[in-house]
Scaffold this active site. Structure first.
Site, PDB file in Angstrom:
ATOM      1  N   CYS A  30      -8.926  17.247   8.108  1.00 44.18           N
ATOM      2  CA  CYS A  30      -7.520  16.997   8.453  1.00 44.18           C
ATOM      3  C   CYS A  30      -7.031  15.718   7.774  1.00 44.18           C
ATOM      4  CB  CYS A  30      -7.416  16.909   9.977  1.00 44.18           C
ATOM      5  SG  CYS A  30      -5.885  16.215  10.599  1.00 44.18           S
ATOM      6  N   CYS A  33      -5.437  13.113  10.018  1.00 39.04           N
ATOM      7  CA  CYS A  33      -6.483  12.521  10.867  1.00 39.04           C
ATOM      8  C   CYS A  33      -7.186  11.394  10.126  1.00 39.04           C
ATOM      9  CB  CYS A  33      -7.524  13.565  11.266  1.00 39.04           C
ATOM     10  SG  CYS A  33      -6.874  14.940  12.226  1.00 39.04           S
TER      11      CYS A  33
END
Length: 105
Positions: A30, A33
């Site tokens: 991600c 993230c």
């Protein structure tokens, strides 16, 4: 250093804690993230001893994601006395997370 929360230590480290706990639900793949990861690390240093700050890898701990209805990551939960008191979905500036921490201390 941010703590690593897992299916096996979550109850002890988060739900039974007497401190506010900030949990970053993330995954290796991600991009947002990875962008917010350094912010989480900074906050863990800034609030060391006052607030528990850690991460949950959603790929390795799917049950926690299911339990808390995590459908988008990064998702940051603020837990106090075993209850979710605030939530932030998506990468945001450090100041946004600091305001939420201060509001829930």
């Amino acid at each position: 250093m941010a703590l690593e929360f897992t299916d096996s230590n979550f109850e002890t480290e988060v739900l039974n804690s007497d401190k506010l706990t900030v949990i970053d639900f993330w995954a290796e793949w991600c991009g947002p993230c990875r962008a917010i990861g350094p912010v989480i690390e900074e906050l863990s240093k800034d609030y060391e001893g006052k607030v528990n700050i850690g991460k949950v890898n959603v790929d390795l701990n799917p049950q926690l994601s299911i339990n808390y209805g995590i459908t988008s990551i990064p998702a940051i939960l603020f837990v106090k006395d075993g209850q979710v008191v605030d939530k932030q979905v998506g990468a945001v500036p450090k100041s946004v997370l600091e305001k939420k921490i201060q509001a829930n201390l």
